[in-house]
Design a protein around this motif. Structure first.
Motif, PDB file in Angstrom:
ATOM      1  N   ARG A 158      23.980  12.963  23.588  1.00  0.00           N
ATOM      2  CA  ARG A 158      23.101  13.914  22.903  1.00  0.00           C
ATOM      3  C   ARG A 158      23.744  14.410  21.606  1.00  0.00           C
ATOM      4  O   ARG A 158      23.085  14.501  20.566  1.00  0.00           O
ATOM      5  CB  ARG A 158      22.780  15.090  23.832  1.00  0.00           C
ATOM      6  CG  ARG A 158      21.908  16.150  23.164  1.00  0.00           C
ATOM      7  CD  ARG A 158      21.461  17.217  24.134  1.00  0.00           C
ATOM      8  NE  ARG A 158      20.559  16.670  25.140  1.00  0.00           N
ATOM      9  CZ  ARG A 158      19.975  17.396  26.096  1.00  0.00           C
ATOM     10  NH1 ARG A 158      20.217  18.704  26.156  1.00  0.00           N
ATOM     11  NH2 ARG A 158      19.161  16.834  26.963  1.00  0.00           N
ATOM     12  N   GLU A 159      25.036  14.729  21.653  1.00  0.00           N
ATOM     13  CA  GLU A 159      25.728  15.170  20.445  1.00  0.00           C
ATOM     14  C   GLU A 159      25.766  14.071  19.395  1.00  0.00           C
ATOM     15  O   GLU A 159      25.630  14.336  18.193  1.00  0.00           O
ATOM     16  CB  GLU A 159      27.149  15.600  20.792  1.00  0.00           C
ATOM     17  CG  GLU A 159      27.231  16.871  21.609  1.00  0.00           C
ATOM     18  CD  GLU A 159      28.633  17.148  22.122  1.00  0.00           C
ATOM     19  OE1 GLU A 159      28.960  18.330  22.350  1.00  0.00           O
ATOM     20  OE2 GLU A 159      29.398  16.169  22.335  1.00  0.00           O
ATOM     21  N   LEU A 161      23.641  11.979  18.638  1.00  0.00           N
ATOM     22  CA  LEU A 161      22.356  11.768  17.990  1.00  0.00           C
ATOM     23  C   LEU A 161      21.822  12.992  17.247  1.00  0.00           C
ATOM     24  O   LEU A 161      20.792  12.892  16.584  1.00  0.00           O
ATOM     25  CB  LEU A 161      21.316  11.347  19.034  1.00  0.00           C
ATOM     26  CG  LEU A 161      21.573  10.035  19.780  1.00  0.00           C
ATOM     27  CD1 LEU A 161      20.565   9.862  20.904  1.00  0.00           C
ATOM     28  CD2 LEU A 161      21.514   8.854  18.833  1.00  0.00           C
ATOM     29  N   ASP A 162      22.530  14.122  17.331  1.00  0.00           N
ATOM     30  CA  ASP A 162      21.933  15.350  16.804  1.00  0.00           C
ATOM     31  C   ASP A 162      22.072  15.511  15.291  1.00  0.00           C
ATOM     32  O   ASP A 162      21.538  16.462  14.708  1.00  0.00           O
ATOM     33  CB  ASP A 162      22.466  16.586  17.540  1.00  0.00           C
ATOM     34  CG  ASP A 162      23.949  16.872  17.281  1.00  0.00           C
ATOM     35  OD1 ASP A 162      24.515  16.353  16.303  1.00  0.00           O
ATOM     36  OD2 ASP A 162      24.544  17.641  18.079  1.00  0.00           O
ATOM     37  N   SER A 165      26.879  17.036  15.053  1.00  0.00           N
ATOM     38  CA  SER A 165      28.144  16.985  15.781  1.00  0.00           C
ATOM     39  C   SER A 165      29.029  15.830  15.343  1.00  0.00           C
ATOM     40  O   SER A 165      30.252  15.980  15.237  1.00  0.00           O
ATOM     41  CB  SER A 165      27.873  16.879  17.287  1.00  0.00           C
ATOM     42  OG  SER A 165      27.141  17.990  17.751  1.00  0.00           O
ATOM     43  N   TRP A 192      28.643   8.021  11.541  1.00  0.00           N
ATOM     44  CA  TRP A 192      28.614   9.364  10.965  1.00  0.00           C
ATOM     45  C   TRP A 192      29.240   9.396   9.570  1.00  0.00           C
ATOM     46  O   TRP A 192      28.805  10.172   8.726  1.00  0.00           O
ATOM     47  CB  TRP A 192      29.329  10.321  11.917  1.00  0.00           C
ATOM     48  CG  TRP A 192      28.734  10.233  13.291  1.00  0.00           C
ATOM     49  CD1 TRP A 192      27.420  10.417  13.637  1.00  0.00           C
ATOM     50  CD2 TRP A 192      29.404   9.882  14.506  1.00  0.00           C
ATOM     51  NE1 TRP A 192      27.238  10.227  14.986  1.00  0.00           N
ATOM     52  CE2 TRP A 192      28.431   9.892  15.552  1.00  0.00           C
ATOM     53  CE3 TRP A 192      30.723   9.584  14.835  1.00  0.00           C
ATOM     54  CZ2 TRP A 192      28.758   9.610  16.872  1.00  0.00           C
ATOM     55  CZ3 TRP A 192      31.048   9.307  16.148  1.00  0.00           C
ATOM     56  CH2 TRP A 192      30.064   9.308  17.156  1.00  0.00           C
ATOM     57  N   GLY A 291      17.253   7.575  17.287  1.00  0.00           N
ATOM     58  CA  GLY A 291      18.413   8.109  16.588  1.00  0.00           C
ATOM     59  C   GLY A 291      18.738   7.268  15.363  1.00  0.00           C
ATOM     60  O   GLY A 291      18.178   6.196  15.155  1.00  0.00           O
TER      61      GLY A 291
END
Length: 438
Positions: A158-159, A161-162, A165, A192, A291
């Motif tokens: 989850r992190e 894809l946010d 993070s 990232w 994502g």
């Protein structure tokens, strides 16, 4: 005689076969659908062998030569574990083969004067200066020299894809090796690093940039951030058995002992780099597909990935193959209506195949060669020749361009086998392409 009428028609979205017949040899043979131009039959035959001898479950291969589509083939099931029939419009998660698409974004920004490859990353992203990374350049990021292939604290799916993070974690991360002085494959953190640079420079997410500057203009079925209304087109990806010689055609599949040990050691940089997202995300989850993980989450048809690479070399014509190697008037309905104009100017094209890192890879533990974001032709990932550039995806997929032959190539598969950079199925197809070019 090859072409559509002699070798198998294409499957429309509704599953109907348009024209031609389907090749099927022997009991249990997997039918191969699609088209191949005269002179490119070895690619067709090798693709069929991938199902018969090399363990493919569902896959597609496409090829452009000097701007024209000459191979467009697909076969098998949409699910690695069975399921529906692979159709003409079936797309697939291509894992790290999408890193090449991400590299295209940064090189386009550089070509347009919006990004300096030799500027420190903190010029665009101030927070990245932390922990001794003040001298890391954008070029270092693209060449896997940034020194941050792993995270001290892995991110949850989850992190990851946010959109917040991941960039925050790599900005704060202390390097694992001296930036700029060595290279090591940034398997997950590449997402990232590149994504945040695009966002800081353009104000757009990298998925938006791909859609508006690459996929849209070229009419590609290629996404970094899959729209919900396209989710039904994507095959299920997963691990399958890797055939060993001689069943695989004499191709070696076992990794060296040192590499195998590194993957088994959770404390090694190798293991930590691939575990930057822990637990491993479900790549079949619609949330993952939506994502924008530039290093692993690109989704494409083989036809569109090949067309993307072909457009780096020059103008491309329509998307369908005819017997003489010419293409039709444009992409088929549902695949966009792009102009097909080349993306790279001569200077950017020359830079794409320029060696930026060559030698021992701190993560993969073998000698790798990288240009600015692309993996280059070499023993770790053979392509067609010295100036070939592109990227493999762990477990199977491969996309690349070869300026010397005018080839844009793509192979996508849903059956992930035990390899990282040189899949036996993809390599067999590359050898077949080389045979056709003689």
């Amino acid at each position: 005689m090859s072409g559509e009428g002699a070798y198998g028609g294409y499957d429309d979205a509704d599953g109907a076969t348009a024209g031609g017949t389907v090749r099927e040899e022997g009991p249990g043979a997997v039918p191969v659908h699609g088209t191949v131009a005269d002179g490119w039959e070895p690619v067709r035959d090798t693709f069929a062998e991938n199902f018969a001898r090399r363990g493919d479950v569902g896959a597609a291969v496409a090829l452009h030569h000097e701007g024209r589509a000459v191979v467009d083939l697909w076969a098998g099931r949409t699910g690695f574990d069975g399921g529906g029939r692979w159709e003409r419009r079936t797309a697939q998660v291509v894992r790290s083969a999408g890193k090449g698409v991400a590299a295209v974004c940064l090189l386009l920004l550089h070509q347009r004067g919006q990004l300096d490859l030799d500027a420190p990353v903190h010029t665009y992203w101030a927070e990245f200066k932390a922990a001794g990374k003040d001298r890391v350049t954008v070029r270092d990021v693209l060449a896997h020299r940034a020194g941050v292939p792993a995270l001290d604290t892995p991110l949850t799916p989850r992190e990851a894809l946010d959109g917040v993070s991941g960039p925050r974690a790599v900005a704060a991360q202390e390097p694992s090796f001296a930036p700029g002085r060595a290279h090591g494959y940034h398997a997950q953190t590449f997402s990232w690093l590149v994504g945040e640079l695009v966002l800081r420079v353009t104000g757009r997410t990298i998925g938006q940039y791909v859609a508006e500057e690459v996929a849209g203009p070229l009419g590609l079925d290629l996404w970094l951030g899959l729209p919900a209304d396209q989710d039904h087109r994507v095959g299920r990806i997963g691990s399958v058995v890797t055939p060993e010689p001689p069943a695989s055609g004499g191709l070696r599949a076992r990794p060296k002992r040192t590499v195998k040990d590194a993957y088994a050691d959770p404390a090694s940089l190798t293991s930590r780099a691939f575990a930057a997202i822990t637990p491993a995300p479900d790549e079949n989850d619609p949330a993952y597909r939506a994502g924008e993980l530039a290093g692993s989450g690109t989704i494409a048809t083989a036809r569109s990935l090949a067309r993307c690479y072909a457009a780096l070399l020059g103008d491309v014509t329509g998307g369908d193959v005819t017997a003489d190697g010419a293409s039709d008037d444009g992409p088929r309905p549902g695949s966009g209506s792009g102009s097909g104009r080349r993306l790279f100017d001569p200077g950017t094209l020359a830079a794409a195949s320029t060696v930026e890192a060559d030698g021992p890879d701190q993560v993969l533990l073998l000698n790798t060669r990288f240009g600015p974001g692309f993996m280059l032709h070499g023993p770790a990932s053979p392509m067609l020749g010295a100036r070939s550039f592109g990227h493999p995806g762990r477990g199977g997929s491969l996309g690349f361009a070869d300026p010397d032959s005018g080839i844009g190539f793509a192979y996508v598969t849903n059956g992930m086998q035990r390899n990282v950079t040189a899949d036996p199925r993809a390599q067999a197809l590359v050898r077949a392409v080389r045979q056709c070019l003689r």
